[in-house]
Write a protein that holds these residues in place. Sequence first.
Motif, PDB file in Angstrom:
ATOM      1  N   ALA A 107       0.829  -1.250  -0.120  1.00  9.03           N
ATOM      2  CA  ALA A 107      -0.027  -0.195  -0.083  1.00  9.03           C
ATOM      3  C   ALA A 107       0.952   1.198  -0.087  1.00  9.03           C
ATOM      4  CB  ALA A 107      -1.047   0.199   1.019  1.00  9.03           C
ATOM      5  N   TRP A 108       1.889   1.315   0.814  1.00  7.94           N
ATOM      6  CA  TRP A 108       3.050   2.354   1.126  1.00  7.94           C
ATOM      7  C   TRP A 108       3.618   2.499  -0.526  1.00  7.94           C
ATOM      8  CZ3 TRP A 108       7.978   2.267   0.124  1.00  7.94           C
ATOM      9  CH2 TRP A 108       8.731   3.286   0.165  1.00  7.94           C
ATOM     10  N   ALA A 109       4.020   1.610  -0.852  1.00 10.30           N
ATOM     11  CA  ALA A 109       4.656   1.748  -2.287  1.00 10.30           C
ATOM     12  C   ALA A 109       3.991   1.903  -3.569  1.00 10.30           C
ATOM     13  CB  ALA A 109       5.453   0.136  -2.721  1.00 10.30           C
ATOM     14  N   GLY A 110       2.508   1.439  -3.607  1.00  9.43           N
ATOM     15  CA  GLY A 110       1.538   1.952  -4.553  1.00  9.43           C
ATOM     16  C   GLY A 110       1.301   3.146  -4.477  1.00  9.43           C
ATOM     17  N   THR A 111       0.942   3.830  -3.206  1.00  9.46           N
ATOM     18  CA  THR A 111       0.628   5.152  -2.970  1.00  9.46           C
ATOM     19  C   THR A 111       1.852   6.174  -3.483  1.00  9.46           C
ATOM     20  OG1 THR A 111      -0.829   4.706  -1.138  1.00  9.46           O
ATOM     21  CG2 THR A 111       0.057   6.802  -1.491  1.00  9.46           C
ATOM     22  N   CYS A 112       2.887   5.876  -3.160  1.00 11.30           N
ATOM     23  CA  CYS A 112       4.206   6.647  -3.494  1.00 11.30           C
ATOM     24  C   CYS A 112       4.266   6.717  -5.071  1.00 11.30           C
ATOM     25  CB  CYS A 112       5.610   6.025  -3.017  1.00 11.30           C
ATOM     26  SG  CYS A 112       5.511   6.205  -1.211  1.00 11.30           S
ATOM     27  N   LEU A 113       4.184   5.250  -5.639  1.00  9.72           N
ATOM     28  CA  LEU A 113       4.120   5.453  -7.199  1.00  9.72           C
ATOM     29  C   LEU A 113       3.144   6.166  -7.874  1.00  9.72           C
ATOM     30  CD1 LEU A 113       5.294   1.718  -7.991  1.00  9.72           C
ATOM     31  CD2 LEU A 113       6.478   3.775  -8.240  1.00  9.72           C
ATOM     32  N   LEU A 114       1.866   5.879  -7.498  1.00  9.20           N
ATOM     33  CA  LEU A 114       0.765   6.931  -7.857  1.00  9.20           C
ATOM     34  C   LEU A 114       0.951   8.399  -7.559  1.00  9.20           C
ATOM     35  CD1 LEU A 114      -2.010   4.354  -7.021  1.00  9.20           C
ATOM     36  CD2 LEU A 114      -1.550   4.970  -9.215  1.00  9.20           C
ATOM     37  N   LEU A 115       1.725   8.782  -6.692  1.00  6.32           N
ATOM     38  CA  LEU A 115       2.081   9.957  -6.522  1.00  6.32           C
ATOM     39  C   LEU A 115       3.264  10.528  -6.948  1.00  6.32           C
ATOM     40  CD1 LEU A 115       1.127  10.586  -2.572  1.00  6.32           C
ATOM     41  CD2 LEU A 115      -0.198  11.253  -4.399  1.00  6.32           C
ATOM     42  N   ASP A 116       3.745   9.797  -8.078  1.00  6.03           N
ATOM     43  CA  ASP A 116       4.841  10.092  -9.010  1.00  6.03           C
ATOM     44  C   ASP A 116       6.141  10.012  -8.242  1.00  6.03           C
ATOM     45  OD1 ASP A 116       4.065  10.774 -11.774  1.00  6.03           O
ATOM     46  OD2 ASP A 116       2.761  12.026 -10.991  1.00  6.03           O
ATOM     47  N   VAL A 117       6.591   9.473  -7.265  1.00  6.90           N
ATOM     48  CA  VAL A 117       7.648   8.934  -6.666  1.00  6.90           C
ATOM     49  C   VAL A 117       8.435   8.219  -7.858  1.00  6.90           C
ATOM     50  CG1 VAL A 117       9.039   7.935  -4.793  1.00  6.90           C
ATOM     51  CG2 VAL A 117       7.345   9.445  -4.345  1.00  6.90           C
ATOM     52  N   PRO A 118       9.651   8.631  -8.348  1.00  2.00           N
ATOM     53  CA  PRO A 118      10.245   7.886  -9.340  1.00  2.00           C
ATOM     54  C   PRO A 118      10.625   6.399  -8.537  1.00  2.00           C
ATOM     55  CG  PRO A 118      11.237  10.057  -9.179  1.00  2.00           C
ATOM     56  CD  PRO A 118      10.337   9.754  -7.935  1.00  2.00           C
ATOM     57  N   PRO A 119      10.221   5.355  -9.539  1.00  4.08           N
ATOM     58  CA  PRO A 119      10.539   3.942  -8.805  1.00  4.08           C
ATOM     59  C   PRO A 119      11.907   4.003  -8.388  1.00  4.08           C
ATOM     60  CG  PRO A 119       9.548   3.948 -11.056  1.00  4.08           C
ATOM     61  CD  PRO A 119       9.766   5.293 -10.902  1.00  4.08           C
ATOM     62  N   GLU A 120      12.924   4.456  -9.334  1.00  4.21           N
ATOM     63  CA  GLU A 120      14.519   4.193  -8.546  1.00  4.21           C
ATOM     64  C   GLU A 120      14.661   5.005  -7.306  1.00  4.21           C
ATOM     65  OE1 GLU A 120      14.421   7.586 -11.488  1.00  4.21           O
ATOM     66  OE2 GLU A 120      13.425   5.868 -11.518  1.00  4.21           O
ATOM     67  N   ASP A 121      13.530   5.750  -6.757  1.00  2.00           N
ATOM     68  CA  ASP A 121      13.869   6.562  -5.641  1.00  2.00           C
ATOM     69  C   ASP A 121      13.118   5.491  -4.388  1.00  2.00           C
ATOM     70  OD1 ASP A 121      15.170   8.490  -6.977  1.00  2.00           O
ATOM     71  OD2 ASP A 121      13.752  10.144  -6.424  1.00  2.00           O
ATOM     72  N   LEU A 122      12.207   4.703  -4.649  1.00  5.74           N
ATOM     73  CA  LEU A 122      11.529   3.976  -3.722  1.00  5.74           C
ATOM     74  C   LEU A 122      12.488   3.499  -2.757  1.00  5.74           C
ATOM     75  CD1 LEU A 122       8.577   2.240  -5.161  1.00  5.74           C
ATOM     76  CD2 LEU A 122       8.677   4.330  -3.601  1.00  5.74           C
ATOM     77  N   GLY A 123      13.504   2.633  -3.262  1.00  6.76           N
ATOM     78  CA  GLY A 123      14.589   2.052  -2.303  1.00  6.76           C
ATOM     79  C   GLY A 123      15.359   3.062  -1.100  1.00  6.76           C
ATOM     80  N   ARG A 124      15.168   4.103  -1.545  1.00  8.07           N
ATOM     81  CA  ARG A 124      15.909   5.274  -0.658  1.00  8.07           C
ATOM     82  C   ARG A 124      15.058   6.178   0.292  1.00  8.07           C
ATOM     83  NH1 ARG A 124      18.753   5.676  -6.004  1.00  8.07           N
ATOM     84  NH2 ARG A 124      17.469   7.456  -6.576  1.00  8.07           N
TER      85      ARG A 124
END
Length: 191
Positions: A132-149
């Motif tokens: 849910a956290w990752a999906g929300t971030c992606l839908l809010l345009d957090v770049p995929p390569e930034d999720l791990g950081r």
Amino acid sequence: METIGIIEEGETLSRCLAATLGRPLRLGPAARRADLVVICPRFPRLPQTSLLCRVLLLPSPQAPLAGQAKAHWVVSYGLASRDTLTLSSLDPQRPCLALQRELVTLTGTCLEPQEIPLPAHFPPLSPLYLLAWAGTCLLLDVPPEDLGRLPLSSAKKSLVLSPKSSYNEKILPPCEKKGGTDHEPRRIHPR
């Protein structure tokens, strides 16, 4: 500008998102219109009144709730191969998100299927809350390569403001659009 509603019991996802986004969450009474509505794991029902949204993000076990909302599109998350967002690795030290099909963000960016490393998290979040956290971030345009950081913590109580509400629906303040349009998706290809 986007409006995000989070329907959950407790404040686990709201706290994680507040830590990630680095700004307070404004909790309030039920939003009837939102760009993104996130239904958290184990939440058995939607508000009694109709819910309108552009995107509904929900765990696949709660898929029947999608019929109670008027959403332009629905994104599912879970541990099954049919889910748009699932985990290819459950290791809390090195979890990995599998984006199973194209995902269009709120600003129109089209993300191609890919594997995305996620941050280690302590104490461990349940796999569904992590999704849910990752999906929300992606839908809010957090770049995929930034999720791990990104920081992922549910302990930052000071970032959550809580007025009285009948059920815990969180409303994030509107976000700035970062380019793209509803008519022309920008494509982000895996590296």
